[in-house]
Design a protein around this motif. Structure first.
Motif, PDB file in Angstrom:
ATOM      1  N   GLN A  67      37.692  41.878  33.498  1.00 33.19           N
ATOM      2  CA  GLN A  67      37.460  40.725  34.357  1.00 33.19           C
ATOM      3  C   GLN A  67      37.231  39.469  33.527  1.00 33.19           C
ATOM      4  O   GLN A  67      36.666  39.530  32.441  1.00 33.19           O
ATOM      5  CB  GLN A  67      36.266  40.981  35.283  1.00 33.19           C
ATOM      6  CG  GLN A  67      36.471  42.173  36.220  1.00 33.19           C
ATOM      7  CD  GLN A  67      35.469  42.197  37.343  1.00 33.19           C
ATOM      8  OE1 GLN A  67      35.124  41.149  37.912  1.00 33.19           O
ATOM      9  NE2 GLN A  67      34.994  43.378  37.686  1.00 33.19           N
ATOM     10  N   ASN A  68      37.672  38.335  34.061  1.00 36.46           N
ATOM     11  CA  ASN A  68      37.578  37.061  33.373  1.00 36.46           C
ATOM     12  C   ASN A  68      36.672  36.132  34.168  1.00 36.46           C
ATOM     13  O   ASN A  68      36.824  35.980  35.378  1.00 36.46           O
ATOM     14  CB  ASN A  68      38.977  36.454  33.227  1.00 36.46           C
ATOM     15  CG  ASN A  68      39.014  35.303  32.247  1.00 36.46           C
ATOM     16  OD1 ASN A  68      38.380  34.276  32.466  1.00 36.46           O
ATOM     17  ND2 ASN A  68      39.760  35.465  31.167  1.00 36.46           N
ATOM     18  N   ALA A  69      35.728  35.506  33.470  1.00 33.82           N
ATOM     19  CA  ALA A  69      34.739  34.651  34.136  1.00 33.82           C
ATOM     20  C   ALA A  69      35.188  33.208  34.277  1.00 33.82           C
ATOM     21  O   ALA A  69      34.446  32.377  34.812  1.00 33.82           O
ATOM     22  CB  ALA A  69      33.420  34.701  33.378  1.00 33.82           C
ATOM     23  N   SER A  70      36.381  32.878  33.797  1.00 36.16           N
ATOM     24  CA  SER A  70      36.934  31.523  33.917  1.00 36.16           C
ATOM     25  C   SER A  70      35.998  30.459  33.357  1.00 36.16           C
ATOM     26  O   SER A  70      35.885  29.360  33.893  1.00 36.16           O
ATOM     27  CB  SER A  70      37.271  31.205  35.379  1.00 36.16           C
ATOM     28  OG  SER A  70      38.221  32.128  35.874  1.00 36.16           O
ATOM     29  N   GLY A  71      35.280  30.829  32.295  1.00 36.20           N
ATOM     30  CA  GLY A  71      34.426  29.870  31.604  1.00 36.20           C
ATOM     31  C   GLY A  71      33.069  29.639  32.234  1.00 36.20           C
ATOM     32  O   GLY A  71      32.310  28.784  31.771  1.00 36.20           O
ATOM     33  N   ASP A  72      32.715  30.403  33.261  1.00 35.57           N
ATOM     34  CA  ASP A  72      31.463  30.186  33.983  1.00 35.57           C
ATOM     35  C   ASP A  72      30.434  31.259  33.624  1.00 35.57           C
ATOM     36  O   ASP A  72      30.655  32.447  33.874  1.00 35.57           O
ATOM     37  CB  ASP A  72      31.742  30.210  35.483  1.00 35.57           C
ATOM     38  CG  ASP A  72      30.515  29.882  36.318  1.00 35.57           C
ATOM     39  OD1 ASP A  72      29.554  29.328  35.755  1.00 35.57           O
ATOM     40  OD2 ASP A  72      30.522  30.177  37.527  1.00 35.57           O
ATOM     41  N   SER A  73      29.309  30.845  33.079  1.00 35.59           N
ATOM     42  CA  SER A  73      28.268  31.788  32.674  1.00 35.59           C
ATOM     43  C   SER A  73      27.697  32.556  33.855  1.00 35.59           C
ATOM     44  O   SER A  73      27.371  33.740  33.749  1.00 35.59           O
ATOM     45  CB  SER A  73      27.134  31.047  31.956  1.00 35.59           C
ATOM     46  OG  SER A  73      27.604  30.428  30.777  1.00 35.59           O
ATOM     47  N   ALA A  74      27.564  31.888  35.007  1.00 37.06           N
ATOM     48  CA  ALA A  74      27.039  32.559  36.194  1.00 37.06           C
ATOM     49  C   ALA A  74      27.975  33.674  36.648  1.00 37.06           C
ATOM     50  O   ALA A  74      27.530  34.734  37.101  1.00 37.06           O
ATOM     51  CB  ALA A  74      26.838  31.550  37.326  1.00 37.06           C
TER      52      ALA A  74
ATOM     53  N   ILE B  33      35.264  51.704  31.039  1.00 38.22           N
ATOM     54  CA  ILE B  33      34.844  50.582  30.205  1.00 38.22           C
ATOM     55  C   ILE B  33      34.942  49.286  31.004  1.00 38.22           C
ATOM     56  O   ILE B  33      35.995  48.955  31.551  1.00 38.22           O
ATOM     57  CB  ILE B  33      35.741  50.464  28.947  1.00 38.22           C
ATOM     58  CG1 ILE B  33      35.875  51.821  28.236  1.00 38.22           C
ATOM     59  CG2 ILE B  33      35.189  49.393  28.024  1.00 38.22           C
ATOM     60  CD1 ILE B  33      34.582  52.408  27.743  1.00 38.22           C
ATOM     61  N   GLY B  34      33.845  48.554  31.070  1.00 42.38           N
ATOM     62  CA  GLY B  34      33.858  47.238  31.694  1.00 42.38           C
ATOM     63  C   GLY B  34      34.055  46.158  30.647  1.00 42.38           C
ATOM     64  O   GLY B  34      33.360  46.132  29.631  1.00 42.38           O
ATOM     65  N   ILE B  35      35.013  45.276  30.862  1.00 43.57           N
ATOM     66  CA  ILE B  35      35.300  44.183  29.922  1.00 43.57           C
ATOM     67  C   ILE B  35      35.033  42.857  30.622  1.00 43.57           C
ATOM     68  O   ILE B  35      35.666  42.538  31.632  1.00 43.57           O
ATOM     69  CB  ILE B  35      36.751  44.222  29.431  1.00 43.57           C
ATOM     70  CG1 ILE B  35      37.038  45.538  28.695  1.00 43.57           C
ATOM     71  CG2 ILE B  35      37.048  43.021  28.523  1.00 43.57           C
ATOM     72  CD1 ILE B  35      38.486  45.681  28.251  1.00 43.57           C
ATOM     73  N   CYS B  36      34.081  42.107  30.086  1.00 46.87           N
ATOM     74  CA  CYS B  36      33.791  40.766  30.601  1.00 46.87           C
ATOM     75  C   CYS B  36      34.217  39.744  29.552  1.00 46.87           C
ATOM     76  O   CYS B  36      33.597  39.640  28.489  1.00 46.87           O
ATOM     77  CB  CYS B  36      32.305  40.619  30.912  1.00 46.87           C
ATOM     78  SG  CYS B  36      31.852  38.975  31.528  1.00 46.87           S
TER      79      CYS B  36
END
Length: 357
Positions: A104-111, A68-71
């Motif tokens: 994984q955490n995107a740190s608020g960045d959509s890219a 399972i991938g968690i974004c």
């Protein structure tokens, strides 16, 4: 002559007897050899059975490990709770050894969300959890085949640009919504501040679901006689200045479920509290940081529900294209005791104090 004839007769009889004995011995030998032949045939089969018993057992559903991938868009109390609920539901239903999470955490960045999703697609994960709207939009753009479950999504129709909403996406996407009833939130604001005249709607203009909430609650507030003014910030850099303008022109400020605001509640509170302007928040995390009250859902609950939906898809073969978006089972009137005390606000008895950490 008679003697020779007798001798010949004896020799003939002896030869016949020897031939008969030879035949019997041969038959006996043949009979005795048959079990040996059978044993030589059976031996390889028994050897194969022994080899099979030593080989790994064929994989069954109970043996399968689901990847399972968690974004998650950013680290925040509400989003963290949703992810926790999702993982715990899957572990409870499948067993800890049968599920692997790539969180994984995107740190608020959509890219960064898009980069994370592409990694999941390349790894061919079994399912993707998209926590928050930007994560969902990146996942929808990244794959049309891998099942995607959203959570902490306010409005799927807005996030996915679906014009005729029926409750299902018709795509490889379903999930849970964090939308608390906006009409009831407007009624709560009116219950606490019936004499207020102007309500400021403060949110991030880059978040589609914040726009949806602000537009929807504005209709309800205007129906209750309030004048609404909109104050938007593009990112965290201009929150302080925009909030200062709102606090200077409004009696009450409403902040919807907004990820950028959720990460900057201290900035909002440092402006509104000294100005004596109360904030009604769209969810508990924002209320804890800068609000006086909220009609809130439980983010752990919606994450847990998404986990149950994941199991239904992966194990039971449920069709995600027809799975209805699920909402939180309960909402609760909550208040921030410290801020209410400082602003001399008394809430009705049916409000529950937000627990301090």
């Amino acid at each position: 002559m008679k003697r020779l004839l007798a001798v010949a007769t004896v020799l003939t009889m002896t030869a016949a007897m020897l031939a008969g004995c030879g035949s019997s011995a041969q038959n006996a030998a043949s009979t005795a050899s048959e079990p040996a032949v059978q044993e030589s045939v059976q031996a390889p089969a028994e050897s194969q059975a022994a080899t099979d018993s030593e080989a790994p057992a064929a994989q069954t559903d109970s043996d399968k490990v689901y990847r399972i991938g968690i974004c998650q868009l950013l680290q925040h109390e509400a989003l963290d709770a949703a992810t926790k609920g999702f993982k715990e539901a899957m572990i409870e239903k499948l067993g800890e050894d049968n599920v692997e999470f790539d969180e994984q955490n995107a740190s608020g960045d959509s890219a960064t969300c898009a980069t994370i999703i592409n990694q999941f697609v390349s790894a061919d994960v079994d399912l993707i959890l998209a926590n928050a709207t930007a994560s969902l939009q990146a996942a929808a753009a990244g794959t049309g085949t891998i099942p995607i479950l959203g959570t902490s999504i306010t409005d799927y129709a807005t996030a996915l640009e679906i014009d005729e909403w029926t409750g299902t996406t018709g795509k490889n996407i379903s999930g849970t919504s964090d939308l608390a009833p906006l009409k009831e939130q407007a009624a709560m604001l009116n219950e606490l501040f019936p004499d207020a005249k102007t309500v400021g709607l403060l949110y991030c203009s880059a978040e589609a679901n914040s726009i949806y909430q602000a537009n929807t609650i504005q209709e309800h507030l205007e129906g209750l006689g309030y004048t609404c003014k909109t104050y938007t910030f593009a990112d965290s850099n201009d929150i302080a200045s925009v909030t200062t303008n709102a606090a200077g022109e409004c009696d009450v400020i409403y902040v919807p479920t907004d990820n950028t605001a959720a990460s900057n509640t201290e900035v909002i509170n440092n402006v509104c509290l000294p100005a004596g302007v109360p904030v009604i928040a769209g969810e508990e995390g924002i209320c804890k940081g800068c609000g006086v009250a909220t009609l809130s859902i439980n983010y752990y609950d919606i994450g847990y529900k998404a986990g149950e939906m994941a199991v239904d898809i992966l194990v039971n073969g449920a069709d995600i294209t027809t799975m209805a978006i699920e909402s939180a089972p309960n909402v609760t009137k909550e208040y921030n005791e410290a801020i209410c005390k400082e602003l001399n606000i008394t809430v009705p008895d049916d409000y529950v104090a937000i627990k301090a950490e």
